[in-house]
Write a protein that holds these residues in place. Sequence first.
Motif, short mmCIF file in Angstrom:
data_model
loop_
_atom_site.label_atom_id
_atom_site.label_comp_id
_atom_site.label_asym_id
_atom_site.label_seq_id
_atom_site.Cartn_x
_atom_site.Cartn_y
_atom_site.Cartn_z
N HIS A 67 59.08 -32.81 29.72
CA HIS A 67 60.72 -32.28 29.66
C HIS A 67 60.90 -32.95 28.60
O HIS A 67 61.78 -33.32 28.22
N ASP A 97 65.01 -32.85 36.89
CA ASP A 97 64.41 -33.04 35.55
C ASP A 97 65.11 -34.23 35.54
O ASP A 97 66.33 -35.50 35.67
N ASP A 98 64.91 -34.77 34.18
CA ASP A 98 64.87 -36.04 33.46
C ASP A 98 65.07 -37.32 34.04
O ASP A 98 65.64 -38.08 33.66
N HIS A 126 64.78 -35.67 25.56
CA HIS A 126 65.46 -34.98 25.31
C HIS A 126 66.58 -34.32 24.57
O HIS A 126 67.06 -33.85 24.27
#
Length: 182
Positions: A55, A4-5, A59
Amino acid sequence: MTFDDGPDRINTPKILDILRDEQVVATFFVLGEKVERYPEVTQRIFQEGHLLANHSRTHADFAELSNEEILFLELEPTSAAVERLTGYYPRIMRPPYGSLRQDSVVFLRESGWQIVRWSLDTFDWDSTRNSPEEIIERVKTQHHNKAVVLMHCNGPATIQALPGIIKVLRGLGYEFVPVNQL
Ligand SMILES: [Zn+2]
């Protein structure tokens, strides 16, 4: 294995190097803001056969957003950015922090999105307990069939642990597939 990220300039290329050397295919849940900042890394993820998934753009905590904000401000711009670079429009998403109201779950499914969370958290994101040894130990004790392993495009703990995780799981007979093949 899911990361992720990302993408980012330092860690994602190192993760990609390890995955290439080990011939492991993974899923990258990317952030739209970073896709735009690091187009070459995004393209490399795609070219090396990994699955790109969504994703969000910033965020954001989706529990704080309306369904329309989630879709039009976070998900669609991210997948559109991926599509501009790769020709592939991700329809698989993972909410930041795993945070998603039930009405949003329904709304997104009806809008054609597949929601993928995780089943094995390595805690590589938690600097108070993410030594490479601790990360590998979690995989050793919590592995299971069709596991969705949560990791992040951060380092160095993730990067140091990754070859060990692959070795452990291979030794147990597991194969690595992107989440759309589970
Ligand atoms: Zn995240």
